[in-house]
Design a protein around this motif. Structure first.
Motif, PDB file in Angstrom:
ATOM      1  N   LYS A   1     158.357 -47.889 -27.117  1.00  0.00           N
ATOM      2  CA  LYS A   1     157.392 -48.894 -26.671  1.00  0.00           C
ATOM      3  C   LYS A   1     157.098 -48.814 -25.178  1.00  0.00           C
ATOM      4  CE  LYS A   1     159.899 -52.349 -28.014  1.00  0.00           C
ATOM      5  NZ  LYS A   1     160.308 -53.752 -28.274  1.00  0.00           N
ATOM      6  N   HIS A   2     157.743 -47.891 -24.473  1.00  0.00           N
ATOM      7  CA  HIS A   2     157.654 -47.908 -23.014  1.00  0.00           C
ATOM      8  C   HIS A   2     157.222 -46.554 -22.455  1.00  0.00           C
ATOM      9  CE1 HIS A   2     159.384 -51.910 -22.979  1.00  0.00           C
ATOM     10  NE2 HIS A   2     160.257 -51.475 -23.871  1.00  0.00           N
ATOM     11  N   ASP A   3     156.733 -46.609 -21.220  1.00  0.00           N
ATOM     12  CA  ASP A   3     156.181 -45.411 -20.577  1.00  0.00           C
ATOM     13  C   ASP A   3     157.260 -44.481 -20.039  1.00  0.00           C
ATOM     14  OD1 ASP A   3     153.276 -46.120 -20.711  1.00  0.00           O
ATOM     15  OD2 ASP A   3     153.936 -47.804 -19.486  1.00  0.00           O
ATOM     16  N   PHE A   4     158.326 -45.060 -19.499  1.00  0.00           N
ATOM     17  CA  PHE A   4     159.400 -44.248 -18.922  1.00  0.00           C
ATOM     18  C   PHE A   4     160.755 -44.731 -19.422  1.00  0.00           C
ATOM     19  CE2 PHE A   4     155.990 -43.405 -15.966  1.00  0.00           C
ATOM     20  CZ  PHE A   4     156.130 -42.056 -15.703  1.00  0.00           C
ATOM     21  N   ILE A   5     161.676 -43.782 -19.561  1.00  0.00           N
ATOM     22  CA  ILE A   5     163.039 -44.063 -19.993  1.00  0.00           C
ATOM     23  C   ILE A   5     163.946 -43.730 -18.812  1.00  0.00           C
ATOM     24  CG2 ILE A   5     164.886 -43.364 -21.544  1.00  0.00           C
ATOM     25  CD1 ILE A   5     161.182 -43.132 -22.511  1.00  0.00           C
ATOM     26  N   VAL A   6     164.863 -44.657 -18.498  1.00  0.00           N
ATOM     27  CA  VAL A   6     165.683 -44.536 -17.297  1.00  0.00           C
ATOM     28  C   VAL A   6     167.146 -44.702 -17.675  1.00  0.00           C
ATOM     29  CG1 VAL A   6     166.043 -45.353 -14.950  1.00  0.00           C
ATOM     30  CG2 VAL A   6     163.793 -45.650 -16.036  1.00  0.00           C
ATOM     31  N   LYS A   7     167.946 -43.688 -17.371  1.00  0.00           N
ATOM     32  CA  LYS A   7     169.398 -43.790 -17.515  1.00  0.00           C
ATOM     33  C   LYS A   7     170.000 -44.035 -16.141  1.00  0.00           C
ATOM     34  CE  LYS A   7     172.711 -41.337 -16.865  1.00  0.00           C
ATOM     35  NZ  LYS A   7     173.659 -40.253 -16.579  1.00  0.00           N
ATOM     36  N   VAL A   8     170.764 -45.123 -16.011  1.00  0.00           N
ATOM     37  CA  VAL A   8     171.321 -45.520 -14.719  1.00  0.00           C
ATOM     38  C   VAL A   8     172.826 -45.687 -14.848  1.00  0.00           C
ATOM     39  CG1 VAL A   8     171.164 -47.147 -12.800  1.00  0.00           C
ATOM     40  CG2 VAL A   8     169.185 -46.817 -14.310  1.00  0.00           C
ATOM     41  N   ASP A   9     173.583 -45.122 -13.918  1.00  0.00           N
ATOM     42  CA  ASP A   9     175.027 -45.351 -13.898  1.00  0.00           C
ATOM     43  C   ASP A   9     175.319 -46.766 -13.412  1.00  0.00           C
ATOM     44  OD1 ASP A   9     175.353 -42.780 -14.746  1.00  0.00           O
ATOM     45  OD2 ASP A   9     176.265 -42.027 -12.884  1.00  0.00           O
ATOM     46  N   ALA A  10     176.380 -47.363 -13.953  1.00  0.00           N
ATOM     47  CA  ALA A  10     176.722 -48.742 -13.581  1.00  0.00           C
ATOM     48  C   ALA A  10     177.154 -48.861 -12.123  1.00  0.00           C
ATOM     49  CB  ALA A  10     177.838 -49.262 -14.497  1.00  0.00           C
ATOM     50  N   ASP A  11     177.629 -47.792 -11.515  1.00  0.00           N
ATOM     51  CA  ASP A  11     178.037 -47.860 -10.106  1.00  0.00           C
ATOM     52  C   ASP A  11     176.879 -47.538  -9.159  1.00  0.00           C
ATOM     53  OD1 ASP A  11     177.886 -45.195 -10.726  1.00  0.00           O
ATOM     54  OD2 ASP A  11     179.796 -44.622  -9.808  1.00  0.00           O
ATOM     55  N   ALA A  12     175.647 -47.486  -9.680  1.00  0.00           N
ATOM     56  CA  ALA A  12     174.456 -47.283  -8.862  1.00  0.00           C
ATOM     57  C   ALA A  12     173.738 -48.621  -8.688  1.00  0.00           C
ATOM     58  CB  ALA A  12     173.528 -46.266  -9.508  1.00  0.00           C
ATOM     59  N   VAL A  13     173.412 -48.982  -7.457  1.00  0.00           N
ATOM     60  CA  VAL A  13     172.649 -50.198  -7.174  1.00  0.00           C
ATOM     61  C   VAL A  13     171.179 -49.862  -7.390  1.00  0.00           C
ATOM     62  CG1 VAL A  13     172.159 -51.991  -5.477  1.00  0.00           C
ATOM     63  CG2 VAL A  13     174.404 -50.870  -5.494  1.00  0.00           C
TER      64      VAL A  13
ATOM     65  N   LYS B   1     167.774 -43.078 -31.947  1.00  0.00           N
ATOM     66  CA  LYS B   1     167.896 -43.776 -33.224  1.00  0.00           C
ATOM     67  C   LYS B   1     167.505 -45.241 -33.104  1.00  0.00           C
ATOM     68  CE  LYS B   1     171.163 -44.574 -37.005  1.00  0.00           C
ATOM     69  NZ  LYS B   1     172.561 -44.331 -37.490  1.00  0.00           N
ATOM     70  N   LYS B   2     167.851 -45.888 -32.004  1.00  0.00           N
ATOM     71  CA  LYS B   2     167.505 -47.295 -31.822  1.00  0.00           C
ATOM     72  C   LYS B   2     165.999 -47.474 -31.710  1.00  0.00           C
ATOM     73  CE  LYS B   2     168.792 -51.523 -29.534  1.00  0.00           C
ATOM     74  NZ  LYS B   2     169.733 -52.216 -28.634  1.00  0.00           N
ATOM     75  N   GLY B   3     165.318 -46.578 -31.006  1.00  0.00           N
ATOM     76  CA  GLY B   3     163.853 -46.557 -31.004  1.00  0.00           C
ATOM     77  C   GLY B   3     163.156 -47.470 -30.021  1.00  0.00           C
ATOM     78  N   THR B   4     163.885 -48.276 -29.249  1.00  0.00           N
ATOM     79  CA  THR B   4     163.224 -49.177 -28.300  1.00  0.00           C
ATOM     80  C   THR B   4     162.416 -48.408 -27.271  1.00  0.00           C
ATOM     81  OG1 THR B   4     165.102 -50.684 -28.569  1.00  0.00           O
ATOM     82  CG2 THR B   4     163.604 -51.133 -26.765  1.00  0.00           C
ATOM     83  N   TRP B   5     162.841 -47.236 -26.938  1.00  0.00           N
ATOM     84  CA  TRP B   5     162.181 -46.415 -25.928  1.00  0.00           C
ATOM     85  C   TRP B   5     160.731 -46.104 -26.271  1.00  0.00           C
ATOM     86  CZ3 TRP B   5     160.215 -41.588 -27.179  1.00  0.00           C
ATOM     87  CH2 TRP B   5     160.596 -41.083 -28.424  1.00  0.00           C
TER      88      TRP B   5
END
Length: 638
Positions: free
Chosen positions: A474-486, A468-472
């Motif tokens: 504009k970009h080639d890849f979408i990345v979901k990252v957990d906050a406890d991952a460096v 819904k936000k739609g920012t994705w």
């Protein structure tokens, strides 16, 4: 007097008496692999008869005859034999004199008496001659009599020039395959093609009527059957150079396309095209024309290069059925059942129930069903690295994390998710270094019976918020990252460049070599993949769906026909018993680090080589504890 026989590595000439009304010349490769009758039976053999008979056989013999027609030989005697001299020269054979060629011109020449059965026809085998050159055959002008041979025009033969373009396949008009298709291992007889699709296999002869592709050959196989183990090879090497040479020497050929896959193939076509239809490094396209057309051909080559790098057409999405749906049309099933450790997974099978319905089931169908198997699980398609001429997906990243801002720490000695997220934001690291990023508010989810959070519905809601936000977009890849991952975005971009993802691919990355090869601490998918997932992921919600969102999402992407690429160096995860220091220099994300100080230690190890802030990019830490292997209970990890 016995009739002599003339031979080379390519041809055996076998003369029989005139009284039999036959003249036979055999073409035979050494080892007895191939034999072809060249001149058919006829009462009186003339050049006309032999030429017409040869039209049914191999290119090599036709090319020799084509030269013989235009040699401008004299009408009789050894002058007639001179008309055949290019034929013998082409195949490396010794040219016979007039007295040595009984039966060549039938009644026009004396012939030897018939050999008696007790006196077999003698044969002299000459040393192996070099491979015959490729000779262009001029348009046939068939002589109706021996005297007509002297009136045939003599035209010089000049091969065309070919311009090669690597990594592309050009459009073709009615392409003609030059070579027989190579055989698959064990599945097909390779006697005709003498080549194998598998580059590690060779074609070995077993005996009369059968040859097969094998890695090696024994005279006795596992079934105690005998093999000759004669290694067969194509008459012409399956190379781009051989393909181009055939087009250069063949009248009317304009384009030759070589494909190195499956043992090599070559197609020839007669019309010029500059349109690229596919790009891959296994293709080499050749445009061939007379040297006088070099300026014109240079423009054609330029038009080809103007299309590069080339964006290949998107591959079709395979549609399969879910349990409870009719699979009569799709003939494949989406559902997969795995054990708790994901070590054994079984796909559903499409069975026919009746003329009006077929369904996907796990295990055998009820006895009341027809039971005919129509298909199995869907094919999971892996994308290969793009070739040198293929347009690549970019490396622009839209990253996001989901944080339960108000949730307490799961364990007394862990940091809260807010503390971990604030540490990332305050230091400007992790997802803050992506091209765009967002933080989404998550809600606590209940634990499943095996201890992991049952968060499928929660993350389905998050993905809808991302869409819904739609920012994705504009970009080639979408990345979901957990906050406890460096997490290191620059390393991810380096991995993407190395993977050479074809532009427009619907693809996700398998990120670790553990269980089902996709763990939720780092989920990476292309723009086109997310577009399809957002449009159809609701199809994957079917009844009870407890478990981790990563296994659900991977299974759903597979079921929707989203392809994958494997890079098991993306994620380093303690859940996979990977508890080494963060010092390998290539891993994209290290998971999990539940305490802020542990998170910073890992970050410093990755950028500085030590746990303290010993370099400019290091993060401040209050103290340093030396790395020690983690205990077996993961809840005590730092």
């Amino acid at each position: 007097m016995e009739a002599p026989a003339y031979s080379s590595n390519a041809i055996l000439y076998d003369h029989v008496p005139e009284e039999s009304g036959e003249y036979t010349a055999q073409r035979q490769r050494i080892g007895g692999v191939r034999r072809r009758q060249v001149c058919a039976s006829m009462a009186v053999v003339t050049l006309t008869g032999c030429i017409s008979a040869s039209m049914h056989f191999g290119d090599s013999f036709r090319r020799g005859l084509g030269q013989a027609q235009v040699a401008g030989a004299r009408e009789s005697g050894n002058g007639v034999m001179q008309a055949w001299s290019p034929f013998y020269t082409t195949f490396g054979a010794t040219q016979p004199t007039l007295s040595q060629a009984p039966g060549l011109l039938g009644a026009a020449l004396p012939v030897a008496p018939t050999p008696q059965p007790s006196a077999p026809l003698p044969m002299t085998v000459l040393p192996e001659a070099p491979a015959p050159p490729i000779v262009q055959m001029a348009p046939l002008q068939v002589a109706t009599s021996v005297s007509d041979v002297t009136h045939m025009p003599v035209e010089p033969l000049r091969p065309k020039k070919c311009w090669r373009i690597d990594g592309v396949k050009l459009a073709e008009t009615e392409p003609r395959s030059l070579w027989k298709a190579c055989a698959a291992k064990w599945a097909e007889d390779c006697s005709a093609s003498a080549c194998c699709q598998d580059p590690d296999m060779k074609c070995y002869n077993k005996g009369l009527g059968w040859s097969a592709c094998k890695a090696e050959c024994s005279y006795k196989d596992d079934l105690n059957e005998t093999w000759t183990c004669t290694e067969l090879a194509p008459e012409e090497p399956h190379t781009a150079e051989a393909c181009a040479q055939r087009c250069a020497h063949e009248a009317g050929c304009a384009i030759a396309i070589f494909d190195s896959n499956s043992g090599g193939s070559c197609t020839l076509s007669s019309e010029f095209h500059h349109e690229v239809v596919w790009a891959a490094d296994n293709f080499k396209s050749h445009i061939c024309a007379d040297e006088t057309k070099e300026t014109e051909m240079t423009q054609v080559v330029k038009k080809v290069h103007d299309q590069l790098p080339f964006t290949n057409p998107s591959m079709e999405v395979q549609l399969c059925s879910w349990a409870g749906e009719d699979c009569s049309t799709t003939l494949c099933c989406n559902d997969v059942s795995c054990d708790a450790n994901f070590t054994n997974c079984e796909s559903y099978t499409c069975y026919r129930k009746s003329p009006y319905f077929s369904g996907c089931r796990l295990g055998k169908p009820p006895k009341s069903w027809n039971g005919t198997v129509l298909g199995g699980g869907r094919t999971r398609r892996s994308i290969n690295r793009a070739g040198s001429q293929v347009a690549l997906q970019g490396t622009s990243l839209y990253c996001f994390s989901v944080v339960n801002w108000d949730a307490p720490a799961p364990q007394p000695y862990w940091s809260t998710e807010r503390e971990l997220a604030d540490n990332i934001k305050n230091n400007g690291v992790g997802i803050m270094q992506c091209d765009d990023h967002d933080w989404f508010d998550g809600s606590p989810t209940a634990k499943a019976e095996w201890g992991s959070f049952s968060n499928i519905d929660a993350f389905q809601h998050i993905w809808k918020m991302v869409g819904k936000k739609g920012t994705w977009k504009k970009h080639d890849f979408i990345v979901k990252v957990d906050a406890d991952a460096v997490f290191f975005p620059t390393r991810l971009k380096a991995h993407i460049e190395q993977l050479r993802v074809p532009r427009g691919s619907r693809v996700y990355f398998e990120n670790i070599g553990y269980r089902f090869n996709f763990m939720g601490a780092l989920e990476v998918l292309s723009n086109a993949a997310l577009d399809l997932y957002l449009a159809r992921s609701q199809e994957c919600i079917r009844g009870k769906h407890e478990g981790g969102e990563d296994f659900f999402m991977k299974g759903c992407m597979d079921a929707l026909g989203i392809d994958h690429m494997a890079d098991h160096m993306l994620l380093h995860d303690r859940y996979a018993s990977q508890d080494d220091p963060c010092t390998d220099g290539w891993t994209v994300a290290y998971h999990f680090h539940k305490k802020v100080i542990s998170w910073n230690w890992c970050y410093n190890e990755a950028v500085c080589g030590t746990r303290d802030a010993s370099c400019q990019k290091g993060l401040e830490v209050k103290y340093v504890m030396p790395w020690t292997p983690a205990p077996t209970t993961t809840t005590t990890l730092q």
